[in-house]
Enzyme design. Structure first.
Site, PDB file in Angstrom:
ATOM      1  CE  LYS A  61      -3.894   1.881   2.737  1.00 27.23           C
ATOM      2  NZ  LYS A  61      -4.657   1.685   4.003  1.00 27.23           N
ATOM      3  CB  SER A 136      -7.895   3.468   3.068  1.00 28.55           C
ATOM      4  OG  SER A 136      -7.047   2.865   4.016  1.00 28.55           O
ATOM      5  CB  SER A 160      -7.946   0.694   6.092  1.00 28.45           C
ATOM      6  OG  SER A 160      -8.666   1.894   6.165  1.00 28.45           O
TER       7      SER A 160
END
Lengths: 463, 472
Positions: A61, A136, A160
């Site tokens: 990420k 996210s 997330s």
């Protein structure tokens, strides 16, 4: 549990076949902000016996630092920043033989549940590209679901990792707070967040976890997992008063109960009286911490800055006005508001008290049962730009996931079935350091409901 | 008619090799932006790692200031934007500082001993430095992340002179403890000053904070200026505004910087990246082992033990090194008063001459004591002693060795002196005869001749007694 899935071990040797498979998929889902599959392996060197991730590519990420890769956090503010160092989880995965092939998309600084708050790219759900991948860590979930990487790191501040994993039909694991070092994770809400792991293979989740966990001298809040007595999971708590679920999610939830009973688990109905306060408490603490954590982005030492400014104050103001998106600005303002002197007792301190109550509530549940089962999210993946769920409703829907972050305990979202052709995730939550229970029960569940492959994905390129 | 009320917020850079939360060197005066890393530059994803040495020094100071020491200390974030502050929050201690509620004695301007209460002692990090050059602003982050200890006093001081005296005694204290060099001109000690005035018996007046004070003399002057300014304001029925003022050292005045309305809300909250610190037995032992006899107590003890004057006491207790030096030499020689005189007088001259500090000089407590013992035992007299001191500095040798090498030892026995006197009598037979005949005026001439013949080494008493004997 199985070892790392063997097809990925030929990744370096079959790169052209992989690229022929991956490129069109990546075009459809947009999971990466930086994608460098052609690059030679960046794995570290070490004794091969200690390299359980040998040969595996992985995604990270883009709010986690990877040396010589951008570290954009999905923000215009950091669009040009290249990280000078590796996050500890990345360094450890490299040392275990794995190599980074790209940085995955996310909601800006991890703030969102759809990855639509990214300023730098659009990510779609591999199962249905008209829908979001969740967030996210949406890019990480989409990349794993589309078969572009065997595993990816995400970050989990309030769900997330787990929520996008649920949306994309893969495993999303959030460990006990502190067991995975936060060093290299761009801080959003320091006391809540942790790196997490996404993979389609549960055994691989565990292998990666074992390879990267433990105390890190760079992170004073990190720790070695406490050893817990190993005993088989027997009882699973379920909420007696579950409401407001999407019908499809409700159906999968009820089937899950049936499967768990069939596996021999005793289901224990419980209540979590503080659950309705979890989301307000979470957003109070998270935004307060975010308002300080994001203060460092001022355009002076790095990051977005205007061409010209009258003075340093003007430069900072312009950098932040242009560099941050609206959701980020909203949360910074909220956090600034709840920390004002004279109002802290009303907001921040009260939220910390709620946090303690939620931990106590969870402890009571774990006095009665080995695990807690809830849906991961009340709805399956929604369509891009969907206005049926406002920003506010999206936040309220975090209630099942934020509880684990507030209490610092581990949780795992596992693919539990399909509703209308979309994957639905269920979540096990365990007491601190009892990650083994999550893996055990999820593995048992998979014997009855194997993980569904996203249509069109395959590992045929490796043959 | 107005009473001045002063409280101080003193910052010192601690003597740690590395910064407070990263391993960068804490070095003064290096090339800009060379002692920096992702942590002290506030890069995304980095985390602070607490320097335990800084905490040990912080507790050491708090303990020496008689504070209640925190059994569990926490850090907080103090939020405000400033270009030279990388994270735009400062890691500091707001809720659980290392120490609270201390008190310490100091010698006031008039020589009386006063007590000042300490509100708290807390550890924090320093910011970088911004330099404005023409139409550019430049930042140097070398200093960002230095360990900074803030000591906040209660408003117990009542004049600029006492504030200056307290600061000098505080400076001495931190140097004794070895936790800071306390140099205000290099910025390793800074002090913000809160000043208000009131009539005797009235409650505290509105305070004004003065910043930009980089010497104790400016602090004294600023307090005196503020007292007058505030008194004039009250006399003309104006209100004192709570504000921050800056000292203008060119004009010797304070000038308004910002009012309370414009003051910042720092939005303190607990630093989530640093777990609470719980000192263990080894930590407490380290803090205890670093305690020293405090400068004032030491001065009192040395003064009483060796019969020093106030001036001598102040001098020998000025630094821990000087006090140790003095005490060792005084004990060794058994003559503290003389040692103090040496240190204040001829030793200072030698140090100035050779441009040396006492620490770097060849003089040791042993050598000074030896010199004084030679003097006290009559083996040399004062003129020779001064020569020997100079020789110690020139040749880096013990005084006794130089004395032997140069044959400078005093002639103290008749056996040694008699042959010399014989020769003088022979050479000046007519003078001898004259004296014997009753001309006592020429005795002095003979004494001078004996001294000359001995290079001044003959003990004067011995010369006198021997001459008296011979001349009848």
């Amino acid at each position: 549990m199985s070892d790392a899935p063997s097809p990925w071990k030929s990744f370096q040797a079959k790169k052209e076949a992989y690229l022929a498979y991956a490129r069109p998929w990546e075009k459809k889902v947009g999971s990466f902000l930086t994608f460098r599959p052609e690059a030679p392996s960046s794995a570290g060197s070490g004794p091969s016996g200690a390299r359980p991730l040998e040969g595996l590519p992985f995604g990270v990420k883009d709010n986690i630092a990877v040396r010589d890769f951008p570290l954009t956090c999905g923000s215009k503010m950091l669009a040009d920043l290249v990280s000078p160092y590796d996050a500890t989880v990345v360094a450890r995965a490299k040392a275990a033989g794995a190599s980074v092939i790209g940085k995955t998309n996310l909601d800006e600084f991890g703030m969102g549940s759809s990855t639509e708050n990214s300023a730098l790219g659009k990510t779609s759900n591999p199962w249905d590209q008209s829908r979001v991948a969740g967030g996210s860590s949406g890019g990480s979930a989409a990349a794993v679901a589309a078969g572009l990487v065997p595993f990816a790191f995400g970050t989990d501040t309030g769900g997330s990792v787990r929520q996008p994993a649920g949306f994309c039909g893969v495993y999303g694991f959030k460990p006990t707070y502190g067991v995975l070092s936060r060093y290299g994770l761009t801080a959003y809400a320091s006391s809540l967040e942790t790196p997490g792991i996404l993979a389609k293979d549960l055994g691989l989740v565990k292998t990666v976890f074992d390879a990267v966990k433990g105390r890190d001298p760079h992170d004073q809040t990190s720790l070695d997992p406490e050893s817990q007595p190993v005993r088989p999971v027997k009882t699973i708590a379920v909420l007696a008063d579950l409401a407001d679920l999407d019908p499809g999610v409700k159906a999968v939830y009820e089937q899950t109960l049936v499967h768990l009973k069939a596996l021999g688990y005793t289901l224990v109905p419980v209540t979590l009286p503080t659950l309705e306060y979890a989301v307000p408490a979470y957003y109070t603490i998270a935004t307060a911490e975010a308002s300080a954590n994001l203060a460092r982005f001022n355009g002076i030492r790095y990051g977005h800055r205007p061409v010209y400014a009258e003075n340093p104050e003007h430069l900072v103001r312009q950098s932040r006005t242009a560099g941050f998106g609206n959701e980020v600005k909203t949360r910074i303002m909220l956090g600034t508001y709840v920390l004002r002197s004279g109002f802290q007792d009303q907001f921040y301190t009260k939220a910390q008290k709620v946090r303690t109550l939620i931990s106590n509530d969870l402890q009571k549940v774990f006095d009665q049962a080995d695990l807690l089962l809830t849906p991961t999210f009340p709805v399956p993946a929604f369509v891009h730009g969907d206005k049926t769920m406002t920003e506010f409703q999206q936040k309220l829907a975090d209630k099942f996931t934020v509880t684990a972050n507030l209490a610092g305990v581990p949780a795992l979202s596992f693919p539990a079935g399909l509703a209308g052709g979309l994957p639905v995730g269920m979540q096990f939550t365990a007491p601190a350091f009892c990650e083994a229970r999550l893996f055990e029960a999820a593995a048992a569940f998979a014997t009855r409901v194997p993980v569904a492959d996203c249509p069109g994905t395959s590992l045929d390129w490796s043959k | 008619m107005y009473q001045t009320v002063v409280g101080l917020e003193i910052h010192i850079h601690l003597n740690t090799k590395s910064k407070a939360f990263c391993s960068c060197l804490a070095e003064f005066g290096d090339e800009p932006n060379t002692n920096v890393c992702p942590v002290c530059l506030g890069y995304p994803g980095v985390l602070p790692v607490l320097n335990e040495e800084a905490l040990t020094q912080g507790y050491t100071v708090a303990r020496a200031l008689g504070c209640n020491l925190s059994q569990r200390t926490l850090f907080d974030r103090k939020n405000y934007f400033y270009p030279d502050m990388p994270k735009n929050y400062q890691i500091t201690q707001f809720h659980d500082p290392v120490g609270r509620d201390g008190k310490i004695e100091f010698q006031a301007h008039d020589g009386t001993i006063k007590t000042i209460r300490i509100h708290d002692v807390h550890l924090e990090e320093d910011a970088g430095k911004m330099i404005h050059a023409g139409d550019m602003s430049l930042c140097d982050y070398n200093r960002a992340g230095y360990s900074l200890l803030e000591v906040v006093t209660e408003p117990d001081l009542t004049s600029g002179e006492d504030a200056e005296a307290f600061l000098l005694s505080f400076q001495r204290l931190v140097r004794y403890l070895g936790v800071s060099d306390g140099n205000m001109d290099e910025g390793s000690m800074k002090c913000d000053t809160n000043v208000s005035i009131r009539k005797a018996g009235e409650p505290l007046g509105t305070k004004v904070e003065i910043k930009n004070l980089n010497s104790t003399r400016f602090i004294k002057k600023a307090i005196e200026f503020e007292t007058k300014r505030q008194a004039t304001a009250l006399e003309t029925n104006q209100r004192i505004v709570q504000e921050t003022r800056l000292w203008n050292e060119n004009r010797d005045v304070t000038e308004s910087m910002r009012s309370k309305e414009g003051s910042l809300d720092y939005r303190y909250f607990p630093e989530p990246d640093i777990p609470p610190f719980l000192p263990d037995a080894a930590f407490w032992a380290a803090v205890e082992s670093r305690q020293v006899e405090l400068p004032l107590a030491r001065k009192h003890r040395l003064t009483a033990a060796f019969g020093l004057s106030r001036e001598q006491g102040d001098f020998v207790a000025e630094s821990r090194f000087m006090a140790d030096f003095f005490e060792q030499a005084a004990k060794e020689s058994g003559n503290g008063l003389a040692v103090a005189n040496w240190l204040m007088g001829d030793v200072q001259k030698e140090l100035n001459h050779f441009n040396l500090s006492l620490e770097a000089s060849p003089l040791t407590p042993f050598r000074l004591a030896q010199l004084q013992k030679l003097l006290d035992s009559g083996r040399i007299h004062i003129k020779i002693a001064k020569q020997l001191l100079d020789a110690v500095f020139e040749q880096n040798k013990d005084p006794e060795v130089v004395m032997r090498e140069k044959g400078l030892e005093a002639i103290t026995t008749e056996e040694q002196l008699s042959p010399i006197v014989d020769k003088v009598f022979e050479a000046h037979a007519t003078v001898v005869e004259a004296i014997k005949a009753g001309d006592a005026r020429q005795k002095g001439f003979l004494v001078g001749q004996v001294m000359k013949a001995t290079d001044g080494r003959a003990a004067p008493a011995l010369v006198n007694s021997l001459l008296a004997k011979r001349l009848g």
